[in-house]
Motif scaffolding. Sequence first.
Motif: not given
Length: 84
Positions: A15-20, A31-37, A39-48
Amino acid sequence: TWHNKTYEFDNEPFYAEKNWGAAMPTKWYWTQCNSFHGYQQLSVTAGGGIRKIPFGKEEALGMVSVHYNGTFYEAVPWTGEMEW
């Protein structure tokens, strides 16, 4: 790129988003992702973003965090260098 190593994620749902708008930073992402084939216990989040600060200056900031098997890892500007 973090500590001279580039990480790439291919074909993973996320999931990702951008606002104006005038009140938003000049560049901004989240962005946030927690659905890795496999890897049940993996979540990646990034922002800036790039935000305006006093006296007409701008500041670039960002972070990446990883939760894996109950351990939290963070890549933030105060622990290394990040680039867009």
